[in-house]
Write a protein that holds these residues in place. Structure first.
Motif, PDB file in Angstrom:
ATOM      1  N   GLY A   1       0.819  -1.215   0.000  1.00  0.00           N
ATOM      2  CA  GLY A   1       0.000   0.000   0.000  1.00  0.00           C
ATOM      3  C   GLY A   1       0.847   1.256   0.000  1.00  0.00           C
ATOM      4  N   GLN A   2       0.372   2.304   0.677  1.00  0.00           N
ATOM      5  CA  GLN A   2       1.054   3.591   0.664  1.00  0.00           C
ATOM      6  C   GLN A   2       2.461   3.467   1.262  1.00  0.00           C
ATOM      7  OE1 GLN A   2      -1.288   7.063   1.732  1.00  0.00           O
ATOM      8  NE2 GLN A   2      -3.201   5.977   1.293  1.00  0.00           N
ATOM      9  N   GLY A   3       3.434   3.962   0.508  1.00  0.00           N
ATOM     10  CA  GLY A   3       4.838   3.802   0.869  1.00  0.00           C
ATOM     11  C   GLY A   3       5.457   2.556   0.287  1.00  0.00           C
ATOM     12  N   ALA A   4       4.673   1.777  -0.461  1.00  0.00           N
ATOM     13  CA  ALA A   4       5.161   0.483  -0.958  1.00  0.00           C
ATOM     14  C   ALA A   4       4.591   0.183  -2.342  1.00  0.00           C
ATOM     15  CB  ALA A   4       4.777  -0.626   0.023  1.00  0.00           C
ATOM     16  N   GLY A   5       4.785   1.101  -3.270  1.00  0.00           N
ATOM     17  CA  GLY A   5       4.177   0.954  -4.586  1.00  0.00           C
ATOM     18  C   GLY A   5       4.859  -0.011  -5.520  1.00  0.00           C
ATOM     19  N   PHE A   6       6.101  -0.401  -5.240  1.00  0.00           N
ATOM     20  CA  PHE A   6       6.872  -1.382  -6.010  1.00  0.00           C
ATOM     21  C   PHE A   6       7.123  -0.982  -7.462  1.00  0.00           C
ATOM     22  CE2 PHE A   6       6.753  -4.144  -2.429  1.00  0.00           C
ATOM     23  CZ  PHE A   6       7.792  -5.056  -2.627  1.00  0.00           C
ATOM     24  N   TYR A   7       6.811   0.247  -7.843  1.00  0.00           N
ATOM     25  CA  TYR A   7       7.153   0.773  -9.164  1.00  0.00           C
ATOM     26  C   TYR A   7       6.596  -0.090 -10.296  1.00  0.00           C
ATOM     27  CZ  TYR A   7      10.080   3.460  -6.062  1.00  0.00           C
ATOM     28  OH  TYR A   7      10.524   4.270  -5.026  1.00  0.00           O
ATOM     29  N   ILE A   8       5.376  -0.592 -10.092  1.00  0.00           N
ATOM     30  CA  ILE A   8       4.683  -1.362 -11.118  1.00  0.00           C
ATOM     31  C   ILE A   8       3.300  -0.761 -11.331  1.00  0.00           C
ATOM     32  CG2 ILE A   8       5.927  -3.487 -10.567  1.00  0.00           C
ATOM     33  CD1 ILE A   8       3.481  -4.455  -9.033  1.00  0.00           C
ATOM     34  N   ASN A   9       2.631  -1.210 -12.384  1.00  0.00           N
ATOM     35  CA  ASN A   9       1.238  -0.832 -12.633  1.00  0.00           C
ATOM     36  C   ASN A   9       0.333  -1.934 -12.105  1.00  0.00           C
ATOM     37  OD1 ASN A   9       1.989   1.533 -13.918  1.00  0.00           O
ATOM     38  ND2 ASN A   9       1.819   0.674 -15.982  1.00  0.00           N
ATOM     39  N   ALA A  10      -0.397  -1.644 -11.041  1.00  0.00           N
ATOM     40  CA  ALA A  10      -1.293  -2.634 -10.457  1.00  0.00           C
ATOM     41  C   ALA A  10      -2.477  -2.897 -11.387  1.00  0.00           C
ATOM     42  CB  ALA A  10      -1.781  -2.167  -9.095  1.00  0.00           C
ATOM     43  N   THR A  11      -2.930  -4.136 -11.382  1.00  0.00           N
ATOM     44  CA  THR A  11      -4.075  -4.527 -12.212  1.00  0.00           C
ATOM     45  C   THR A  11      -5.273  -4.987 -11.389  1.00  0.00           C
ATOM     46  OG1 THR A  11      -3.246  -6.806 -12.370  1.00  0.00           O
ATOM     47  CG2 THR A  11      -2.548  -5.254 -14.092  1.00  0.00           C
ATOM     48  N   GLN A  12      -5.074  -5.149 -10.074  1.00  0.00           N
ATOM     49  CA  GLN A  12      -6.115  -5.720  -9.230  1.00  0.00           C
ATOM     50  C   GLN A  12      -6.795  -4.652  -8.367  1.00  0.00           C
ATOM     51  OE1 GLN A  12      -6.703  -9.254  -9.544  1.00  0.00           O
ATOM     52  NE2 GLN A  12      -5.375  -8.706 -11.270  1.00  0.00           N
TER      53      GLN A  12
END
Length: 278
Positions: A98-109
Motif C-alpha cells: 500500500g502507501q509507501g510500498a508501490g513497487f514501481y509497477i502498474n497494479a491490475t487488481q
C-alpha cells in the motif's frame, strides 16, 4: 506542478514539487536537486533515484548525502515518492503493502489499480515532465535505487533502455517473484498468475532480454538484515548466463540502511557520469 519548498545546498538547490498526477489520480510529491550549473541554465545529465519501502520523496535527499558530489559533477537528481498517497488511495494492512510500498509497477487488481500506476508515472508522466521543465540533457538520464527502489531501477531500466542509459542499485530486491516481499506485493497488485510477476522481476527480465547495458553496478551489505529477501546471487548468475556485465560488490559489516548508502553513494554518482558520457 507547484514548487513548495526550496533550499540552498552546495550552491545548488534542493527543491520539493507537488504534482497533480493524471496517472496516479492524486497529488504526489517530487524531490529535485539542481546543481549550480542547472541554475545557470546549463543542460545537465540527470539521475532518477527510487527509494525503498516506507520512504518518501525526501528520504534520499536528507539521508544519502549525495548533493555535494552531484553539485560538483553537474548532475540533476530526481527523487519521486514511493507510492501514490491520500485519503482516497487504498492502504494496506502492513508496512510493506500500500502507501509507501508501490513497487514501481502498474497494479491490475482491485483496489490498487485505481491509483497504483507507478511504472507509468515514473517512465512516462514524470519522465516527460522533467525533460520539459528542467535543463536536462535528454540523452543522458540514468536510474538507480535502494531495496524496493533497486528493484524498480533495474526493472525500469531493462523495460525502457531507450530512456535510461545507465543503472545501479543498493541492496535491490533482485528476484521479487521468489521472495516474501515480492510474493506479497505481486499477488495483491497483479493477481496470482506468476507469469505476470516475471514481467516485473529483474532476474527474469534479464534472462529474457539478455545483455542491454554496458555495465550494471550493485552494492550489497553482507550484514543486511533483509539479505534473504534480496537474492543477489541469483541475479549475478543470470547476468553471467546472458553476458550482461555486472559489478556486484559485497561489503562486510554493512547493513540495509542509509549509513551503507552514504558510504558508497559517491561511487554510484561517478559510475553514472561515466556511463552517461559514453
Amino acid at each position: 506542478m507547484q514548487l513548495t519548498q526550496q533550499y540552498r545546498c552546495f550552491e545548488g538547490e534542493q527543491r520539493i514539487y507537488t504534482l497533480d498526477s493524471q496517472v496516479l489520480k492524486t497529488k504526489t510529491k517530487l524531490g529535485v536537486f539542481l546543481p549550480p550549473q542547472a541554475l545557470l541554465g546549463q543542460p545537465c545529465p540527470a539521475l532518477f533515484y527510487l527509494a525503498g519501502l516506507t520512504c518518501t520523496e525526501e528520504t534520499f535527499s536528507i539521508k544519502a548525502h549525495a548533493q555535494r558530489l552531484a553539485a560538483q559533477l553537474g548532475l540533476i537528481m530526481i527523487t519521486p515518492d514511493t507510492s501514490p498517497r491520500g485519503e482516497q488511495v487504498a492502504e494496506g494492512d502492513s508496512w510493506d503493502i500500500g502507501q509507501g510500498a508501490g513497487f514501481y509497477i502498474n497494479a491490475t487488481q482491485t483496489p490498487w489499480a485505481e491509483h497504483y500506476q507507478m511504472e507509468s508515472f515514473i517512465a512516462d508522466e514524470l519522465y516527460d515532465w522533467v525533460n520539459q521543465n528542467l535543463p536536462i540533457q535528454t540523452q543522458k538520464i540514468g536510474i538507480m535505487g535502494h531495496s524496493m527502489g533497486g528493484h524498480g531501477a533495474l526493472t525500469l531500466a531493462f523495460k525502457y533502455p531507450e530512456k535510461f542509459k545507465s543503472v545501479s542499485a543498493f541492496a535491490p530486491i533482485c528476484a521479487p517473484s521468489q521472495c516474501p516481499w515480492g510474493e506479497k506485493a505481486f499477488s495483491q497488485y497483479l493477481g496470482t498468475e506468476q507469469s505476470d510477476w516475471k514481467k516485473h522481476d529483474a532476474t527474469a527480465l534479464i534472462q529474457a532480454k539478455g545483455a542491454v547495458f554496458k555495465e550494471i553496478l550493485i552494492d550489497q551489505g553482507l550484514q543486511d538484515q533483509f539479505y534473504a529477501q534480496l537474492n543477489p546471487a541469483l541475479f549475478k548468475q543470470v547476468c553471467a548466463q546472458v553476458g550482461q556485465s555486472l559489478t556486484l560488490r559485497e561489503h562486510v559489516g554493512y547493513d540495509h540502511g542509509y549509513y551503507f548508502i552514504q558510504s558508497f553513494i559517491d561511487e554510484h554518482l561517478q559510475f553514472h557520469i561515466v556511463q552517461l558520457e559514453h
